[in-house]
Design a protein around this motif. Structure first.
Motif, short mmCIF file in Angstrom:
data_model
loop_
_atom_site.label_atom_id
_atom_site.label_comp_id
_atom_site.label_asym_id
_atom_site.label_seq_id
_atom_site.Cartn_x
_atom_site.Cartn_y
_atom_site.Cartn_z
N VAL A 333 -22.79 58.95 74.24
CA VAL A 333 -22.11 57.99 75.12
C VAL A 333 -21.04 57.23 74.34
O VAL A 333 -19.95 56.96 74.87
CB VAL A 333 -23.13 57.02 75.75
N LEU A 334 -21.32 56.87 73.10
CA LEU A 334 -20.32 56.16 72.29
C LEU A 334 -19.08 57.03 72.07
O LEU A 334 -17.95 56.53 72.12
CB LEU A 334 -20.92 55.77 70.94
N VAL A 335 -19.27 58.32 71.85
CA VAL A 335 -18.12 59.22 71.69
C VAL A 335 -17.31 59.28 72.98
O VAL A 335 -16.07 59.19 72.96
CB VAL A 335 -18.59 60.63 71.28
N ILE A 336 -17.99 59.40 74.10
CA ILE A 336 -17.29 59.42 75.39
C ILE A 336 -16.55 58.11 75.61
O ILE A 336 -15.40 58.10 76.09
CB ILE A 336 -18.28 59.66 76.54
N MET A 337 -17.17 56.99 75.23
CA MET A 337 -16.54 55.68 75.41
C MET A 337 -15.28 55.55 74.56
O MET A 337 -14.32 54.88 74.97
CB MET A 337 -17.54 54.57 75.07
N VAL A 338 -15.27 56.15 73.37
CA VAL A 338 -14.07 56.12 72.53
C VAL A 338 -12.90 56.77 73.26
O VAL A 338 -11.79 56.22 73.34
CB VAL A 338 -14.33 56.83 71.19
N PHE A 339 -13.15 57.95 73.86
CA PHE A 339 -12.09 58.64 74.58
C PHE A 339 -11.69 57.87 75.84
O PHE A 339 -10.50 57.80 76.17
CB PHE A 339 -12.55 60.05 74.95
N VAL A 340 -12.65 57.28 76.54
CA VAL A 340 -12.35 56.50 77.75
C VAL A 340 -11.50 55.29 77.40
O VAL A 340 -10.51 54.97 78.09
CB VAL A 340 -13.64 56.08 78.46
N LEU A 341 -11.85 54.59 76.32
CA LEU A 341 -11.09 53.41 75.91
C LEU A 341 -9.67 53.79 75.49
O LEU A 341 -8.70 53.10 75.85
CB LEU A 341 -11.81 52.69 74.77
#
Length: 420
Positions: A333-341
């Motif tokens: 989820v943290l990796v996905i959040m990096v791309f989303v941000l």
């Protein structure tokens, strides 16, 4: 001295030129020798004196580092190894390499402190593309096995093509938006054309690199969709799709290129149903995805594959899936959040005014599609390229970027804080 990092950046993409070295924990590449001095040059360069947008990305990356470390440290308690030390060392070497390359990419944003530096940074990106292209051309007379050692040296040669696809999509977006000087835009046309020819002429056409082509196509389709009328964009995409379908059915070499994009040649004989190659990528995803339930919280440990982990040592051929498998739901989820941000910051009003929004988002789309075809962001020039194309969007308190006439580059205006 303070701008030497701009000249050092393209050197990270030099061919290995015989300097690669096989170690117990992977291949030591030319870029690994250059990344240290590059980070030092970044550290001594002047930094922005205000908080930047990229600092929000730093928090997520730091969170991922902590969680991935905890997940990896728990390997000795969760898996039966007679000697767990080599496993832990290998995993932490990979994690340290990711930290170094990601840190270098993040630092670039903090060094874009003036219009002149920003303009020079765009030229540095073009120089990097030229360096990659020259490396590909030098490989033409080599065998494909020699090619992977002498030019890339990565787990998959596809990673270097994905990197050049990300840069290509970003440069195309800047060119369409007129986000730089006329001289830079003219040079960009020549450089991107040279890069396309180098990839076509290199041995990657017959062995590796199709995932990068697919990623670049999707990124450019996004640019067309955003920068032209929707009807026109749809017509262009439809035309390219029909042309691709026709070429697939009539040109044997093009058909081979498409087939090997979704199915590795090494796995082609393994994954066939009723004599039809159904694609090793999808089959691998279906095979590996259910293993997430075996370690849903901590995962198996960063880059802990094979052995007692239960994961294929060749990976899932999907970077995002692999992060969930190796670092659990929190790390994934943290990796996905990096791309989303990064996506949200690229679409902010500041980025739109700077005319880097479409270019950055196109590059992110290219990176995401490329990441779905292989694990290319563990810690090499691909992850550096990912943050490099985000540098202008994450460079801080920019409000408007306007293009000056001629070769003056970018002019930046920052809003002054008004006391309430």
């Amino acid at each position: 001295m303070t701008r030497l990092w701009l000249f050092c950046f393209p050197l990270l993409f030099l061919p290995n030129l015989g300097f690669s070295q096989e170690t117990t924990y992977g291949v030591l590449e030319m870029s690994d020798w250059v990344i240290g001095p590059f980070v030092l040059l970044l550290l001594i360069a002047p930094s922005a004196d205000h908080r930047q947008k990229v600092s929000q990305v730093n928090l997520l990356l730091a969170g991922f580092l902590v969680w991935a470390s905890l997940s990896t440290l728990s390997i000795h308690a969760r898996y039966d190894y007679l000697d767990v030390a080599p496993v832990l060392v290998g995993c932490f070497v990979k994690l340290a390499k990711l930290v170094v390359y990601a840190t270098a990419g993040i630092l670039i944003s903090t060094k874009l402190v003036s219009p002149r530096v920003r303009a020079q940074w765009l030229w540095s990106l073009l120089a990097a593309v030229i360096m990659i292209s020259v490396g590909l051309l030098l490989s033409i007379n080599d065998q494909s096995t020699q090619l992977m050692d002498s030019v890339a040296g990565y787990k998959s040669y596809n990673s270097i093509v994905v990197a050049i696809a990300i840069l290509g999509a970003y440069i195309a977006g800047l060119w369409i938006d007129n986000a730089a000087s006329r001289g830079w835009r003219s040079a960009a046309v020549i450089v991107v054309g040279f890069a396309m020819c180098s990839v076509l002429l290199s041995a990657s056409l017959t062995a590796h690199g199709r995932g990068g082509w697919l990623a670049l196509f999707v990124g450019c389709a996004y640019i067309l969709w955003k920068k032209t009328r929707r009807t026109k964009a749809f017509s262009i995409v439809l035309f390219l799709s029909l042309a691709g379908a026709a070429a697939y059915n009539t040109l044997p070499k093009f058909k081979s290129l498409v087939d090997t994009t979704i199915s590795s040649p090494d796995d082609a004989d393994t994954y066939r149903i009723s004599g039809v190659d159904e694609g090793a990528r999808v089959t691998t995803w279906v095979h590996e995805a259910p293993k997430f339930v075996d370690a849903p919280v901590l995962g198996t440990g960063f880059y802990h594959r094979g052995g007692s982990s239960g994961l294929w040592d060749t990976g899932s051929h999907n970077f995002f899936m692999q992060m969930f498998l190796e670092t659990g739901v929190v790390g994934g989820v943290l990796v996905i959040m990096v791309f989303v941000l990064m996506w949200r910051q690229a679409g902010s009003s500041i980025s739109r005014h700077a005319r880097v929004s479409v270019a950055t988002r196109a590059a992110l789309i290219t990176a995401i599609v490329g990441g779905m075809s292989g694990e290319y962001y563990y810690g090499n020039v691909s992850v550096l390229v990912l943050f490099a194309v985000f540098a202008l969007a994450g460079a801080g308190r920019l409000e408007t970027v306007t293009r000056l006439a001629g070769n003056q580059g970018l002019q930046v205006r920052s809003w002054q804080r008004v006391a309430s």
